[in-house]
Scaffold this motif. Structure first.
Motif, PDB file in Angstrom:
ATOM      1  N   HIS A  53       0.767  -1.137   0.199  1.00 11.44           N
ATOM      2  CA  HIS A  53      -0.140   0.043   0.183  1.00 11.44           C
ATOM      3  C   HIS A  53       0.836   1.503  -0.022  1.00 11.44           C
ATOM      4  CE1 HIS A  53      -3.669  -2.427   1.959  1.00 11.44           C
ATOM      5  NE2 HIS A  53      -3.339  -2.574   0.541  1.00 11.44           N
ATOM      6  N   ILE A  54       2.103   1.034  -0.044  1.00  9.64           N
ATOM      7  CA  ILE A  54       3.174   2.196   0.067  1.00  9.64           C
ATOM      8  C   ILE A  54       3.862   2.624  -1.238  1.00  9.64           C
ATOM      9  CG2 ILE A  54       3.364   2.422   2.766  1.00  9.64           C
ATOM     10  CD1 ILE A  54       6.185   1.448   2.477  1.00  9.64           C
ATOM     11  N   ARG A  55       4.083   3.900  -1.663  1.00  6.71           N
ATOM     12  CA  ARG A  55       4.987   4.016  -2.654  1.00  6.71           C
ATOM     13  C   ARG A  55       5.810   5.139  -2.270  1.00  6.71           C
ATOM     14  NH1 ARG A  55       3.122   8.475  -4.923  1.00  6.71           N
ATOM     15  NH2 ARG A  55       0.757   9.140  -4.717  1.00  6.71           N
ATOM     16  N   PRO A  56       7.104   5.235  -2.986  1.00  6.49           N
ATOM     17  CA  PRO A  56       7.684   6.367  -2.829  1.00  6.49           C
ATOM     18  C   PRO A  56       6.890   7.776  -3.183  1.00  6.49           C
ATOM     19  CG  PRO A  56       9.032   4.983  -3.954  1.00  6.49           C
ATOM     20  CD  PRO A  56       7.765   4.360  -3.882  1.00  6.49           C
ATOM     21  N   VAL A  57       7.268   9.041  -2.801  1.00  6.50           N
ATOM     22  CA  VAL A  57       6.807  10.176  -3.139  1.00  6.50           C
ATOM     23  C   VAL A  57       7.733  11.171  -3.838  1.00  6.50           C
ATOM     24  CG1 VAL A  57       4.859  10.322  -1.360  1.00  6.50           C
ATOM     25  CG2 VAL A  57       7.124  11.283  -0.989  1.00  6.50           C
ATOM     26  N   THR A  58       7.117  11.996  -4.576  1.00  3.71           N
ATOM     27  CA  THR A  58       7.938  12.945  -5.540  1.00  3.71           C
ATOM     28  C   THR A  58       8.261  14.136  -4.855  1.00  3.71           C
ATOM     29  OG1 THR A  58       5.881  14.082  -6.506  1.00  3.71           O
ATOM     30  CG2 THR A  58       6.961  12.102  -7.781  1.00  3.71           C
ATOM     31  N   THR A  59       9.128  14.932  -4.933  1.00  5.82           N
ATOM     32  CA  THR A  59       9.259  16.083  -4.345  1.00  5.82           C
ATOM     33  C   THR A  59       8.083  17.103  -4.610  1.00  5.82           C
ATOM     34  OG1 THR A  59      11.668  15.913  -4.803  1.00  5.82           O
ATOM     35  CG2 THR A  59      10.813  18.239  -4.133  1.00  5.82           C
TER      36      THR A  59
END
Length: 80
Positions: A53-59
C-alpha cells in the motif's frame, strides 16, 4: 513477467500510504517484511502500513502536502 513485489523500503524514505491517504516517513520495517511503520513527515504517532500500500513520493507531492498542512494548521503567526 516482472516481479510484483514492491522494493524494500528503507528508514527515512518519504512514502504515501494509499490505504490511509497519508504521507509519512518509513520509521521501521517489521521482521516479516509484510508491513512497515510510518511516522507523519512533520512528526507524530507512528502507524503500520502494508508494503503493497505504500509508494515513494515525488518532491512535488511532498511540497504540496506541506503547503496543505500549513494552510489547515492553526498557528499564532510567523515562527521567524
Amino acid at each position: 513477467m516482472p516481479d510484483a513485489t514492491p522494493p524494500t523500503p528503507v528508514p527515512g524514505l518519504p512514502v504515501f500510504d494509499e490505504a490511509t491517504g497519508r504521507y509519512g516517513t518509513v520509521a521501521d520495517i517489521t521482521l516479516s517484511t509484510v508491513s512497515v511503520f510510518l511516522r507523519p513527515i512533520g512528526g507524530g504517532i507512528e502507524w503500520r502500513a502494508r508494503r503493497e500500500h505504500i509508494r515513494p513520493v515525488t518532491t512535488g507531492e511532498l511540497l504540496a502536502d506541506r503547503l496543505r498542512e500549513e494552510r489547515t494548521s492553526p498557528h499564532d503567526g510567523p515562527t521567524w
